[in-house]
Enzyme design. Structure first.
Site, PDB file in Angstrom:
ATOM      1  N   ARG A 107       9.969   4.937 -23.028  1.00 41.85           N
ATOM      2  CA  ARG A 107      10.285   3.903 -22.028  1.00 41.85           C
ATOM      3  C   ARG A 107       9.322   2.754 -22.292  1.00 41.85           C
ATOM      4  NH1 ARG A 107      11.177   4.454 -15.615  1.00 41.85           N
ATOM      5  NH2 ARG A 107      13.188   5.023 -16.503  1.00 41.85           N
ATOM      6  N   HIS A 134      19.460   0.814 -20.282  1.00 44.35           N
ATOM      7  CA  HIS A 134      19.017   2.110 -19.748  1.00 44.35           C
ATOM      8  C   HIS A 134      20.159   3.123 -19.970  1.00 44.35           C
ATOM      9  CE1 HIS A 134      16.803   5.025 -17.648  1.00 44.35           C
ATOM     10  NE2 HIS A 134      16.839   4.570 -16.413  1.00 44.35           N
ATOM     11  N   ASP A 225      21.358  -1.875  -7.769  1.00 45.47           N
ATOM     12  CA  ASP A 225      20.030  -1.555  -8.314  1.00 45.47           C
ATOM     13  C   ASP A 225      19.045  -2.512  -7.652  1.00 45.47           C
ATOM     14  OD1 ASP A 225      17.948  -0.504  -9.830  1.00 45.47           O
ATOM     15  OD2 ASP A 225      18.575  -1.416 -11.717  1.00 45.47           O
ATOM     16  N   CYS A 266      20.639   3.922  -9.361  1.00 45.08           N
ATOM     17  CA  CYS A 266      19.858   4.763 -10.295  1.00 45.08           C
ATOM     18  C   CYS A 266      18.564   5.252  -9.676  1.00 45.08           C
ATOM     19  CB  CYS A 266      19.590   3.994 -11.579  1.00 45.08           C
ATOM     20  SG  CYS A 266      18.524   2.548 -11.369  1.00 45.08           S
TER      21      CYS A 266
HETATM   22  N1   CP Z   1      16.434   5.922 -12.630  1.00 47.12           N
HETATM   23  C1   CP Z   1      15.273   6.038 -13.309  1.00 47.12           C
HETATM   24  O1   CP Z   1      15.206   5.877 -14.546  1.00 47.12           O
HETATM   25  O2   CP Z   1      14.225   6.411 -12.539  1.00 47.12           O
HETATM   26  P1   CP Z   1      12.683   6.472 -12.954  1.00 47.12           P
HETATM   27  O3   CP Z   1      12.208   5.060 -13.120  1.00 47.12           O
HETATM   28  O4   CP Z   1      12.030   7.188 -11.826  1.00 47.12           O
HETATM   29  O5   CP Z   1      12.570   7.223 -14.259  1.00 47.12           O
HETATM   30  N1  NVA Z   2      16.381  -2.031 -13.242  1.00 42.45           N
HETATM   31  C1  NVA Z   2      15.327  -1.101 -12.933  1.00 42.45           C
HETATM   32  C2  NVA Z   2      15.745   0.310 -13.247  1.00 42.45           C
HETATM   33  C3  NVA Z   2      14.735   1.357 -12.925  1.00 42.45           C
HETATM   34  C4  NVA Z   2      15.145   2.732 -13.293  1.00 42.45           C
HETATM   35  C5  NVA Z   2      14.070  -1.485 -13.683  1.00 42.45           C
HETATM   36  O1  NVA Z   2      14.139  -1.766 -14.897  1.00 42.45           O
HETATM   37  O2  NVA Z   2      13.015  -1.525 -13.064  1.00 42.45           O
END
Ligand code: CP
Ligand code: NVA
Length: 308
Positions: A107, A134, A225, A266
């Protein structure tokens, strides 16, 4: 060896196979303790590195638990603990990690960091979120929709709010799974044209709307989101709030969707901002099924990457 970097560049038949295997593994473990290993210990003897340059609850826990359920082991590293792109090139980190572990999930911020890691790793790399996409989340969302409502092909999916990284992966999925995609939000927060054009080139209908009521009318799935993502500057919080308040998913907006529409997010959510408690905890919501399905779908993704 296969990387899982994004949904659009994986064979559609393979994506379907991953969802089928995820469902089969989920069903096979019904009622078993979370810590119990699956019968097919597909990752026995394998070591999986989980790299995080941003916070995470779901991605971190689901990859860790999923690897262990498959009989493998994990190493969780935060960006500040290792020389990822500072003090050492990402290419060298990729080459080194490839000598120690069998698979890397990352990530990160810039998409280029993910791509550079994948170019130089000799083990599979999985995208656990970048500023742009994602894909693991949206694979879990495909699984979740189909568990509840059957095939997503031909359905109307409405993304409400910031056209962010999760929205981009929905657009990738629209081209691969054949659903209609409507994105509603202020024009300057619409998704990048590249994602829209790619979905259209793959035959998906994509509509961009600034009117949330028109957009949500007749939806089979409504998705929200957070208004400010992890890569956004916290300084924009107030301006985003002003821009996106008209796009809050509340009971009134949700009532425009089909009566059996689903609601997804999410997570993590800012309850009372992008969606109200009434919707998050209401009859349309499948938010915790999405979170659970991250586990099952990522187990299938890791098996696909390693062909085990
Ligand atoms: N939805 C998601 O990826 O959650 P986290 O940021 O908690 O991993
Ligand atoms: N759009 C959000 C998703 C988190 C899982 C972010 O990138 O922070």
């Amino acid at each position: 060896m296969r990387h899982f970097l994004d949904i659009h560049n994986i064979d559609a038949g393979d994506l379907r196979g991953i969802l089928d295997q995820a469902k089969a593994m989920k069903d096979a473990r019904a009622g078993r303790p979370r810590g119990a290993e699956d019968d097919a210990r597909a990752l026995a003897g394998r070591m999986v590195a989980l790299l995080f340059e941003k916070p995470s609850t779901r991605t971190r826990v689901s990859f860790d638990v999923g690897t262990r359920q498959l009989g493998g082991r994990t190493l969780i590293l935060s960006g500040s603990e290792i020389h990822l792109g500072h003090g050492e090139t990402i290419a060298d980190t990729a080459r080194v990690l490839s000598r120690y572990v069998d698979l890397v999930m990352i990530r990160t911020f810039e998409e280029e960091s993910l791509l550079e890691l994948a170019r130089h790793a000799t083990v599979p790399v999985i995208n656990g979120l970048t500023n742009r996409t994602h894909p693991c989340q949206v694979m879990a969302d495909m699984m979740t929709f189909e568990e509840h409502r059957g095939p997503i092909a031909g359905k109307k999916v409405v993304w409400v709010g910031d056209g962010n990284n999760v929205c981009a992966s929905f657009l990738h999925a629209a081209g691969q799974f054949g659903f209609e995609m409507v994105v509603t939000g202020p024009e300057d927060l619409h998704p990048e044209a590249e994602f829209v054009e790619l979905a259209r080139a793959r035959g998906a209908s994509v509509d961009l709307h600034s009117d949330p009521v028109k957009a949500v009318t007749g939806a089979d799935l409504v998705v929200a989101d957070t208004w400010v993502s992890m890569h956004d500057s916290p300084a924009i919080k107030e301006s985003r709030r002003q821009q996106l308040e008209p796009y809050q998913v509340n009971a009134e907006l949700m009532a425009r969707a089909k009566p059996n529409a689903l609601f997804m997010h999410c997570l993590p959510a800012h309850r009372g901002e992008e969606a109200t408690d009434e919707v998050m905890d209401g009859p349309h919501s499948v938010i915790f099924d999405e979170a659970e399905n991250r586990l099952h779908v990522q187990k299938a993704l890791m098996r696909w990457c390693l062909d085990v």
